[in-house]
Design an enzyme around this catalytic site. Structure first.
Site, PDB file in Angstrom:
ATOM      1  N   GLU A   1      -1.952   0.494   1.906  1.00 46.85           N
ATOM      2  CA  GLU A   1      -0.394  -0.260   1.891  1.00 46.85           C
ATOM      3  C   GLU A   1      -0.193   0.265   3.147  1.00 46.85           C
ATOM      4  O   GLU A   1       0.260   1.422   3.387  1.00 46.85           O
ATOM      5  CB  GLU A   1       0.743   0.252   0.894  1.00 46.85           C
ATOM      6  CG  GLU A   1       2.139  -0.304   1.043  1.00 46.85           C
ATOM      7  CD  GLU A   1       3.361   0.663   0.172  1.00 46.85           C
ATOM      8  OE1 GLU A   1       4.221   0.438   0.385  1.00 46.85           O
ATOM      9  OE2 GLU A   1       2.818   0.433  -0.772  1.00 46.85           O
TER      10      GLU A   1
ATOM     11  N   THR B   1       7.129  -1.679   1.896  1.00 41.28           N
ATOM     12  CA  THR B   1       9.303  -2.015   2.400  1.00 41.28           C
ATOM     13  C   THR B   1       9.381  -3.661   2.999  1.00 41.28           C
ATOM     14  O   THR B   1       9.537  -3.808   3.485  1.00 41.28           O
ATOM     15  CB  THR B   1       9.162  -1.350   3.153  1.00 41.28           C
ATOM     16  OG1 THR B   1       8.843   0.059   3.468  1.00 41.28           O
ATOM     17  CG2 THR B   1      10.540  -0.685   4.111  1.00 41.28           C
TER      18      THR B   1
ATOM     19  N   LYS C   1       6.849  -0.209  -9.212  1.00 42.65           N
ATOM     20  CA  LYS C   1       6.649   0.541  -8.851  1.00 42.65           C
ATOM     21  C   LYS C   1       8.183   1.627  -8.736  1.00 42.65           C
ATOM     22  O   LYS C   1       8.802   1.442  -8.959  1.00 42.65           O
ATOM     23  CB  LYS C   1       6.755   0.298  -7.039  1.00 42.65           C
ATOM     24  CG  LYS C   1       6.861   1.437  -6.493  1.00 42.65           C
ATOM     25  CD  LYS C   1       7.188   1.002  -5.091  1.00 42.65           C
ATOM     26  CE  LYS C   1       7.924   2.124  -3.759  1.00 42.65           C
ATOM     27  NZ  LYS C   1       8.447   1.120  -2.405  1.00 42.65           N
TER      28      LYS C   1
END
Length: 206
Positions: free
Chosen positions: A49, A79, A139
């Site tokens: 990521e 993000t 997450k």
């Protein structure tokens, strides 16, 4: 003709089948990120990521996506806070998005763009909202503050939810979180430490 929504659950089920780790390379620049991404792939960590917080991060994502394509590896954008960033991630070739919190509009935009979505949660209310929306991979952030006890507690009412522990994770505590019921642990700086790499290899071999 509209694009059918991608099934995030099935996508992550497949993507995380072989390793209980994911790599997060935040703000490292293209050259360093490429080197650490290759370290992760060599170790057996399939998913990388790249968080998107600056214009340089977008260039890094595109570079790591291209390197991953050569290795048959999927790269995601982290993000991701809004639909505009989803579009940027898709344009760079990302395969999935990761968000620090739960925003179902971002999830919808991701899946409509053909990207799997991994939103962040930290409370039972958020987990329930995500579960009701059909999401099964979430997450947990910040995992180090939530603690290992949070995961077996949430497994009671949500036994079919799979958590990716993110935030404060490293080679020394990864096994503890996996033993607590976490399905995947996300690590970053540990990839730069030779002693940590050996521990990460042990985690993957469990």
């Amino acid at each position: 003709m509209s694009t059918p929504h991608l099934d995030s659950t099935a996508w992550f089920d497949d993507a995380f089948r072989d390793a209980p780790l994911m790599a997060i390379l935040r703000g490292m620049g293209a050259e360093r990120s490429l080197a650490l991404a290759r370290t992760a792939w060599d170790l057996g960590i399939d998913l990388v990521e790249i968080p998107l917080q600056t214009p340089a991060d977008h260039e890094t994502l595109a570079a790591v996506v291209e390197a991953g394509r050569e290795r048959g590896r999927q790269v995601g954008a982290g993000t991701v806070l809004d639909a505009a960033t989803v579009r940027d991630a898709a344009a760079a070739g990302a395969a999935f998005t990761v968000s620090p919190g739960l925003d179902l509009e971002v999830v919808r935009a991701s899946e409509e763009a053909g990207l799997a979505a991994l939103p962040g949660v930290a409370t039972p209310t958020e987990v329930q909202r995500a579960h009701t929306a059909g999401l099964r991979w979430l997450k947990a952030f910040p995992a180090s503050l939530l603690g290992t006890g949070w995961f077996p507690a949430l497994a009671g009412p949500f036994p079919d939810v799979r958590f990716v522990a993110t935030g404060g994770m490293n080679a020394r505590n990864a096994a503890d979180f996996l033993d607590a019921g976490v399905r995947v642990v996300a690590v970053g700086s540990a990839l730069e430490d030779e002693t940590e790499l050996a521990r990460l290899a042990e985690v993957i071999a469990r």
